[in-house]
Design a protein around this motif. Structure first.
Motif, PDB file in Angstrom:
ATOM      1  N   UNK A 155       0.836  -1.210   0.000  1.00  0.00           N
ATOM      2  CA  UNK A 155       0.000   0.000   0.000  1.00  0.00           C
ATOM      3  C   UNK A 155       0.868   1.258   0.000  1.00  0.00           C
ATOM      4  N   UNK A 156       0.270   2.344  -0.475  1.00  0.00           N
ATOM      5  CA  UNK A 156       1.000   3.606  -0.548  1.00  0.00           C
ATOM      6  C   UNK A 156       1.340   4.158   0.835  1.00  0.00           C
ATOM      7  N   UNK A 157       0.604   3.708   1.849  1.00  0.00           N
ATOM      8  CA  UNK A 157       0.905   4.194   3.207  1.00  0.00           C
ATOM      9  C   UNK A 157       2.290   3.706   3.628  1.00  0.00           C
ATOM     10  N   UNK A 158       2.485   2.397   3.497  1.00  0.00           N
ATOM     11  CA  UNK A 158       3.775   1.800   3.857  1.00  0.00           C
ATOM     12  C   UNK A 158       4.885   2.384   2.971  1.00  0.00           C
TER      13      UNK A 158
END
Lengths: 263, 437
Positions: free
Chosen positions: A83-86
């Motif tokens: 995911x883009x968060x990680x």
């Protein structure tokens, strides 16, 4: 073979597709930034090919590819999907070790991420199912003001008058902006009011995850100096801005690919 | 007329429906499961479908043969059963509409009539159904009485008043004062018990039937047993690996909500419990390779139950506890045959939704420990404010007390216009990634 080892991170978002190619020492050898397209896999591959061309390398030299962004599931050539968060958290801590907070304003979503001492994600929050607080919001506002995203930020810095905007809902804000225009307000003042409204929304997200320590602003939103200023003064924080903030997610993905490749 | 209705009801109940349902079951029902990340499905699901289909199918024949009551999930239904009422749960029906992805379509009828989109979507589905007749179950019987308790929320009151005004149906409402702190006072329980007692003559008048104390006791006994069995069913998820998940619990709680106090409900949970105990003894996992265990707060996102269940399982996550399924096992231990009215008052006043946030925090802390949860998903239900308010405080406090990470999912029970599957997936996946490091 080991000397030729390269890895890549590909970030396909709603507005842009990005790719970063790293060598085994984590040095950036090539990167790319393209407008996104409905064919997510195609535009992802295109971004990767462009970054490879810049690196003077070929796909066969890649030991691992990690895909991220909302189009990640479509990237059939990526062995890893993260995911883009990680990825933003990882990218920010590669660029600025010790980062404790990342604010990312992308095309379709915005997020605040709190990280621990070794860059691990501790908590995060994202915008709701709504364009409020996203890059799309800024793009719509720029459109109504008859200007572009590049111009909106510098324009806001020239504001002379504090106007108030009560809404970050893209639809309601649109009518507020239109009424400000019809009242004869100047574009820089309106632009600043738009940034102030967006920054307030982002500040709420930051407070929700808790902010403590060095902060990084990533994504296309970081290219808007007035937005960054507004958020900094609301939070009493100074944000580090990557040289190319839109590549932060792809860079993080590439580093995660590097870890996967065992280099 | 009454005799004809009675005969028709009995004929459907004892002869026609069993044959019809059996015929349906003979059809091949094995669907290719593909590469499911989930463990073997529960055998009991078949009995559950049979039981609930029968309940809704028979409901339409109850009109005229039995007094029909529409009831809220937190109401002391035991009293109605003593009058032989056929009960329909608008909340359960709304959940069913949600699971069949009919929420927005039915809600639209209520919204067109002027009800706000911010109103509880269970209420909108129910009012929308009342206005349009839309339902996945064929038809719901017209109620002779509406029976509600405001222990789950205040919206109930206005929602049921609306049904009552619209259709001219008598409403019996029990007021359960909110217990902000402490364990409740004798005055509160006396006040609630008094209302339950007062409901007896009112129900006698409305149903035209006499209150039968012996029957009331039988129902209470059955209700206590069903809730205890449900508690035991949930407790099997304490086992590692969990033999079912919280998503299964959402599905299998239908009988304890809407058939509590009937023998069929007890029988159902006896079967389910036996199946789960057998799974526990063989270490059969609902999520093969269970790596993490999770607690869920709030009502299910009915329309996304299957994709969520799959997403969790793909990452090795087993949902093992939930405040919502637990609500039907939480306070039944207060029920006491020696003091039916007083103990019903306690049972229905002390449910967690009618108590302060501190109580809920303590409850979740205990559940987190008992079920060894290492993560928490808080469903912030767009249209269920009473359940969703305070969740950010809860997550912070639980992070401190249990040291567990949590994520908030923006959703709704039935209205998928508030839902973005992609965003939810990204949030959950990022949450799973942050736990895996």
């Amino acid at each position: 073979m080991a000397e030729k080892l390269l890895v890549a991170g590909v970030d396909v978002g709603s507005a842009t597709a990005k790719a970063v190619v790293l060598d085994r020492d984590g040095r950036v050898r090539g990167s790319s930034l393209l407008p996104s397209a409905p064919n997510l896999s195609g535009v992802g591959r295109e971004a990767l090919n462009e970054a490879l061309a810049e690196a003077g390398a070929e796909a066969g030299e890649l030991a691992a590819v990690a895909g991220t962004g909302y189009g990640r599931a479509a990237l059939d050539f990526a062995a890893l999907r993260i995911t883009e968060i990680t990825c933003h958290a990882r990218g920010a801590s590669v660029l600025f070790p010790g980062t404790a907070l990342v604010v990312d304003v992308g095309g379709q979503d915005s997020k605040a991420i709190r990280m621990g001492p070794s860059g691990e994600v501790r908590d995060f929050t994202m915008n709701d199912k709504c364009a409020a607080g996203t890059g799309r919001f800024l793009a719509v506002m720029a459109g109504i003001l008859g200007t572009s995203l590049d111009v909106l930020g510098p324009a806001g810095l020239r504001a002379m008058k504090a106007l108030s905007m009560t809404s970050t809902c893209t639809v309601f804000a649109e009518s507020e902006v239109i009424s400000l225009i019809s009242q004869g307000e100047a574009v820089p003042d309106i632009a600043h009011a738009v940034h102030q409204a967006l920054a307030q929304r982002l500040a709420g997200m930051v407070r929700m995850v808790g902010a403590d320590g060095p902060a990084v602003f990533s994504g296309g939103g970081a290219l808007n100096p007035d937005l960054v200023d507004c958020l900094q003064s609301l939070l009493g924080l100074v944000f580090q801005i990557p040289e190319r903030p839109q590549l932060t997610g792809a860079l993080g993905a590439a580093h995660l690919a590097l870890r996967k490749a065992g280099a | 007329m009454r005799v004809a209705s009675e005969l028709r009801f009995r004929w459907m109940k004892d002869v026609a429906l069993p044959v019809l349902l059996k015929a349906r079951e003979r059809r091949p029902r094995e669907r290719p499961r593909g590469e499911s990340p989930l463990g073997p499905p529960l055998e009991s699901t078949r009995s559950l479908k049979r039981l609930m289909t029968r309940h809704y199918a028979l409901a339409r024949y109850a009109e005229g043969a039995r007094p029909v009551a529409w009831v809220t999930s937190g109401a002391p239904v035991e009293l109605l059963r003593a009058f032989g009422c056929y009960t329909v749960y608008p909340e359960n029906h709304a959940a069913l509409c949600g699971a069949r992805r009919m929420g927005p379509e039915i809600c639209a009828h209520a919204e067109e009539a002027g009800f706000s989109r911010d109103l509880c979507s269970y209420a909108r589905v129910d009012l929308g159904h009342a206005l349009s007749g839309l339902t996945p179950v064929g038809r719901l019987p017209r109620p002779d009485v509406l029976f509600c308790t405001n222990n789950i929320c205040q919206t109930i009151l206005y929602w049921f008043k609306e049904l009552s005004h619209g259709e001219g149906i008598p409403l019996v409402m029990l007021d359960t004062p909110f217990i902000a702190s402490g364990e409740g006072t004798p005055e509160v329980f006396d006040y609630v018990a008094g209302q339950i007692k007062d409901a007896v003559p009112a129900l006698e008048r409305i149903t035209g039937r006499e209150f039968r104390e012996d029957r009331f006791h039988d129902v209470l006994r059955s209700s206590i047993r069903a809730s205890a069995l449900w508690g035991d069913v949930l407790a099997t998820m304490r086992h590692r690996p969990a033999p079912m998940t919280v998503f299964d619990a959402f599905v299998h709680l239908a009988p304890v909500v809407s058939l509590r106090g009937l023998p069929s409900c007890e029988r159902y949970y006896e079967g389910l419990l036996a199946e789960l105990q057998e799974r526990v003894s063989r270490d059969v996992a609902a999520v093969p390779g269970e790596r993490h265990r999770l607690m869920w707060d709030n009502i299910a996102i009915w329309f996304a139950l299957a994709p969520l269940s799959r997403l969790f399982a793909e990452h090795g996550w087993a949902g093992v506890a939930g405040t919502y399924p637990n609500a039907w096992a939480e306070t039944t231990h207060y029920l006491d045959l020696a003091d039916p009215f007083g103990s019903l008052a306690k049972t229905y006043t002390l449910i967690f939704l009618n108590r302060g946030l501190d109580y809920r925090l303590g409850l979740m802390e205990a559940m987190g420990r008992d079920y060894q949860a290492d993560g928490l998903v808080l469903h912030s239900a767009r249209s269920c404010k009473p359940y969703s308010v305070g969740q950010y405080d809860l997550r912070q406090a639980l992070a401190q007390r249990l040291g567990i990470k949590s994520v908030v999912l923006e959703g709704d029970m039935t209205d998928f216009r508030t839902w973005s599957e992609e965003q939810a997936k990204t949030r959950l996946t990022a949450f799973f990634e942050s736990l895996d490091g």
